[in-house]
Design a protein around this motif. Structure first.
Motif, PDB file in Angstrom:
ATOM      1  N   GLU A   1      30.859  56.019 109.412  1.00 47.44           N
ATOM      2  CA  GLU A   1      30.101  54.985 108.573  1.00 47.44           C
ATOM      3  C   GLU A   1      30.634  53.524 108.505  1.00 47.44           C
ATOM      4  OE1 GLU A   1      29.941  55.959 104.397  1.00 47.44           O
ATOM      5  OE2 GLU A   1      29.713  57.988 104.856  1.00 47.44           O
ATOM      6  N   THR A   2      31.692  53.155 108.990  1.00 47.73           N
ATOM      7  CA  THR A   2      32.271  51.660 109.225  1.00 47.73           C
ATOM      8  C   THR A   2      31.485  51.208 110.438  1.00 47.73           C
ATOM      9  OG1 THR A   2      34.277  52.344 108.368  1.00 47.73           O
ATOM     10  CG2 THR A   2      34.423  50.356 109.738  1.00 47.73           C
ATOM     11  N   ASN A   3      31.291  51.925 111.561  1.00 44.51           N
ATOM     12  CA  ASN A   3      30.565  51.513 112.544  1.00 44.51           C
ATOM     13  C   ASN A   3      29.048  51.060 112.189  1.00 44.51           C
ATOM     14  OD1 ASN A   3      32.959  51.370 114.070  1.00 44.51           O
ATOM     15  ND2 ASN A   3      32.652  53.582 114.918  1.00 44.51           N
ATOM     16  N   ALA A   4      28.473  52.143 111.577  1.00 45.64           N
ATOM     17  CA  ALA A   4      27.073  52.081 111.341  1.00 45.64           C
ATOM     18  C   ALA A   4      26.939  50.830 110.309  1.00 45.64           C
ATOM     19  CB  ALA A   4      26.880  53.509 110.834  1.00 45.64           C
ATOM     20  N   GLU A   5      27.582  50.571 109.376  1.00 44.90           N
ATOM     21  CA  GLU A   5      27.613  49.482 108.565  1.00 44.90           C
ATOM     22  C   GLU A   5      27.693  48.063 109.286  1.00 44.90           C
ATOM     23  OE1 GLU A   5      30.632  50.278 105.555  1.00 44.90           O
ATOM     24  OE2 GLU A   5      29.380  51.949 104.779  1.00 44.90           O
ATOM     25  N   LYS A   6      28.595  48.201 110.133  1.00 43.04           N
ATOM     26  CA  LYS A   6      28.906  46.899 111.087  1.00 43.04           C
ATOM     27  C   LYS A   6      27.701  46.534 111.687  1.00 43.04           C
ATOM     28  CE  LYS A   6      31.523  45.539 114.545  1.00 43.04           C
ATOM     29  NZ  LYS A   6      32.328  46.106 115.682  1.00 43.04           N
ATOM     30  N   ASN A   7      27.080  47.535 112.283  1.00 45.56           N
ATOM     31  CA  ASN A   7      25.903  47.352 113.194  1.00 45.56           C
ATOM     32  C   ASN A   7      24.769  46.787 112.543  1.00 45.56           C
ATOM     33  OD1 ASN A   7      27.196  48.231 115.554  1.00 45.56           O
ATOM     34  ND2 ASN A   7      26.585  50.320 115.289  1.00 45.56           N
ATOM     35  N   VAL A   8      24.668  47.261 111.286  1.00 48.78           N
ATOM     36  CA  VAL A   8      23.282  47.019 110.489  1.00 48.78           C
ATOM     37  C   VAL A   8      23.438  45.778 110.115  1.00 48.78           C
ATOM     38  CG1 VAL A   8      22.536  47.333 107.960  1.00 48.78           C
ATOM     39  CG2 VAL A   8      22.698  49.297 109.529  1.00 48.78           C
ATOM     40  N   ARG A   9      24.906  45.435 109.696  1.00 52.13           N
ATOM     41  CA  ARG A   9      25.133  43.967 109.043  1.00 52.13           C
ATOM     42  C   ARG A   9      24.814  43.137 110.003  1.00 52.13           C
ATOM     43  NH1 ARG A   9      30.697  44.234 107.878  1.00 52.13           N
ATOM     44  NH2 ARG A   9      30.208  46.114 106.760  1.00 52.13           N
ATOM     45  N   MET A  10      25.340  43.249 111.248  1.00 49.51           N
ATOM     46  CA  MET A  10      24.821  42.317 112.454  1.00 49.51           C
ATOM     47  C   MET A  10      23.569  42.082 112.582  1.00 49.51           C
ATOM     48  SD  MET A  10      27.605  42.994 115.644  1.00 49.51           S
ATOM     49  CE  MET A  10      26.772  44.430 116.041  1.00 49.51           C
ATOM     50  N   LEU A  11      22.806  43.229 112.805  1.00 53.83           N
ATOM     51  CA  LEU A  11      21.285  42.998 112.794  1.00 53.83           C
ATOM     52  C   LEU A  11      20.541  42.449 111.820  1.00 53.83           C
ATOM     53  CD1 LEU A  11      20.700  46.457 114.509  1.00 53.83           C
ATOM     54  CD2 LEU A  11      20.259  44.125 115.489  1.00 53.83           C
ATOM     55  N   GLU A  12      20.999  42.634 110.422  1.00 55.49           N
ATOM     56  CA  GLU A  12      20.773  41.592 109.230  1.00 55.49           C
ATOM     57  C   GLU A  12      20.900  40.285 109.244  1.00 55.49           C
ATOM     58  OE1 GLU A  12      20.763  44.942 105.607  1.00 55.49           O
ATOM     59  OE2 GLU A  12      22.559  43.595 105.915  1.00 55.49           O
ATOM     60  N   ILE A  13      22.144  39.910 110.081  1.00 58.73           N
ATOM     61  CA  ILE A  13      22.179  38.405 110.209  1.00 58.73           C
ATOM     62  C   ILE A  13      21.365  37.893 111.142  1.00 58.73           C
ATOM     63  CG2 ILE A  13      24.006  36.855 111.046  1.00 58.73           C
ATOM     64  CD1 ILE A  13      26.314  38.753 109.752  1.00 58.73           C
ATOM     65  N   ALA A  14      21.241  38.737 112.440  1.00 61.39           N
ATOM     66  CA  ALA A  14      20.455  38.113 113.440  1.00 61.39           C
ATOM     67  C   ALA A  14      18.895  38.054 112.940  1.00 61.39           C
ATOM     68  CB  ALA A  14      20.473  39.364 114.462  1.00 61.39           C
ATOM     69  N   GLY A  15      18.400  39.082 112.062  1.00 62.19           N
ATOM     70  CA  GLY A  15      17.090  38.671 111.578  1.00 62.19           C
ATOM     71  C   GLY A  15      15.986  38.699 112.901  1.00 62.19           C
ATOM     72  N   GLU A  16      15.094  37.799 112.727  1.00 63.18           N
ATOM     73  CA  GLU A  16      14.241  37.690 114.052  1.00 63.18           C
ATOM     74  C   GLU A  16      14.571  36.936 115.049  1.00 63.18           C
ATOM     75  OE1 GLU A  16      10.666  39.224 113.275  1.00 63.18           O
ATOM     76  OE2 GLU A  16      11.964  40.099 111.988  1.00 63.18           O
ATOM     77  N   SER A  17      15.763  36.282 115.086  1.00 61.96           N
ATOM     78  CA  SER A  17      16.076  35.462 116.328  1.00 61.96           C
ATOM     79  C   SER A  17      16.256  36.495 117.401  1.00 61.96           C
ATOM     80  CB  SER A  17      17.452  34.791 115.894  1.00 61.96           C
ATOM     81  OG  SER A  17      18.421  34.605 117.096  1.00 61.96           O
ATOM     82  N   GLY A  18      15.397  36.051 118.394  1.00 61.26           N
ATOM     83  CA  GLY A  18      15.478  36.883 119.770  1.00 61.26           C
ATOM     84  C   GLY A  18      16.974  36.599 120.334  1.00 61.26           C
TER      85      GLY A  18
END
Ligand SMILES: [Fe+2]
Ligand SMILES: [Fe+2]
Length: 172
Positions: free
Chosen positions: A131-148
């Protein structure tokens, strides 16, 4: 002695762990098709890890004299709206699996099946990590947003994950 109830529940869990493996493999395929080979590689490693989880239950049943009865594995989704949606799906799935592991642990406790309880303790610890790893991945991608650019950095970052070794599969 392992009870019929626990044998049945662990056979169900073997199916759920193999389904997890299938789901991650499907996410890997989706991510590769979108050009995110690093994220795809991460999902691929995760798929292998889930197959190892299934084998831990398989081995436990064999060691305890319980019959393994393999069940059909459901077809996973094949498409997500974005890498973020795929990783959100992974997080939801891990939370669901944590619930099934907790239910199994409770069942083993109620039946005073200490051997199963000890084996399930490993999974309780493992689910915290999952769960920790999955949360971390989601958070990173949320921060990245639409930025290629940010997405490509995450792709590179996740791509360094190694394939798991296969420690739990017994030598016969
Ligand atoms: Fe698992
Ligand atoms: Fe998992």
């Amino acid at each position: 002695m392992i009870s019929d109830k626990i044998i049945k529940a662990m056979n169900d869990q073997i199916r759920k762990e193999f389904y997890s493996s299938y789901l991650y493999l499907s996410m890997a395929s989706y991510l590769h098709s979108k050009g995110f080979d690093g994220m795809g590689g991460w999902m691929r490693a995760q798929a292998m890890e889930e197959a190892i989880h299934a084998m831990k239950f398989f081995d436990h049943l064999i060691e305890r004299g319980g019959d393994v009865e393999l069940q059909p594995i459901e077809q996973p989704p094949a498409e997500w709206k974005s890498p973020l949606e795929a990783f959100r799906g992974a997080l939801d799935h891990e939370r669901m699996i944590t619930g099934t592991i907790n239910d199994l642990y409770k069942m083993a406790s109620d039946e005073n099946d200490y051997a199963s309880r000890t084996m399930l303790q490993w999974f309780i610890d493992e689910q915290i990590e999952e769960e920790t790893n999955a949360e971390k991945n989601v958070r990173m991608l949320e921060i990245a947003g639409e930025s290629g650019q940010a997405l490509l950095m995450i792709d590179k970052d996740l791509g360094v994950r190694m394939m798991p070794l296969v420690p739990s599969v017994k030598e016969v």
